[in-house]
Design an enzyme around this catalytic site. Sequence first.
Site, PDB file in Angstrom:
ATOM      1  CG  HIS A  76      -1.801  -1.153   1.362  1.00  0.00           C
ATOM      2  ND1 HIS A  76      -2.252  -1.643   2.564  1.00  0.00           N
ATOM      3  CD2 HIS A  76      -2.347  -1.961   0.413  1.00  0.00           C
ATOM      4  CE1 HIS A  76      -3.043  -2.683   2.365  1.00  0.00           C
ATOM      5  NE2 HIS A  76      -3.113  -2.898   1.059  1.00  0.00           N
ATOM      6  CG  ASP A 113      -4.094  -6.171   0.187  1.00  0.00           C
ATOM      7  OD1 ASP A 113      -4.354  -5.051  -0.276  1.00  0.00           O
ATOM      8  OD2 ASP A 113      -3.745  -6.351   1.370  1.00  0.00           O
TER       9      ASP A 113
END
Length: 201
Positions: free
Chosen positions: A62, A169
């Site tokens: 991230h 993800d």
Amino acid sequence: MKATELSISGAWEFLPQQFPDDRGNFVVWYDANAFADALGFELTVAQTNHSVSRRGVVRGVHWADVPIGQAKYVYCPQGALLDIIVDLRVGSPTFGQHEVVRLDTIDFRAVYLSEGLGHAFVALEDDTVLSYLCSARYAPARERIVNVRDEELALPLPTDVTPILSERDANGPGLAELRDAGLLPSYDECQRFYQSLRTQA
């Protein structure tokens, strides 16, 4: 506290002194003076986060759009994890490279990653806790993700645990796709942003 810059500029490892006695142990895991001495500016803390993960959980990679971005100072007060820092800044001498630091309750290390660097971690034990100080609040519109399994990144995920990822993800785009779309941070812009922090100090 010992501060060491890692091979990726803007990424630092902090190793605190421990004060054990017959009652237990005492550690200062963040010291504003030590941080400012190392980086040349004080860390602005806009938000603190706390996550608990079972063994095998992978979170990341991230980052947040720069300018503003979101720098992180991360620490593991329970369990153990592999903390992964990825240079996503286009034009950086270490673009696409990564650093891995084990965070646990043996050495009580912490790591700092500047705005524009990607962050991921892998929990090595059940009930692993990651606490982190953030320079900016979470802003969904500026939050980005690159797939932690991207072959171009070749991140060293442990092979002795089954990775557990969120759907977001697991389905994140690859580095090449993000680069072609112009969505990765610029190294030069990040450097200007870091310098502005030192100027304000």
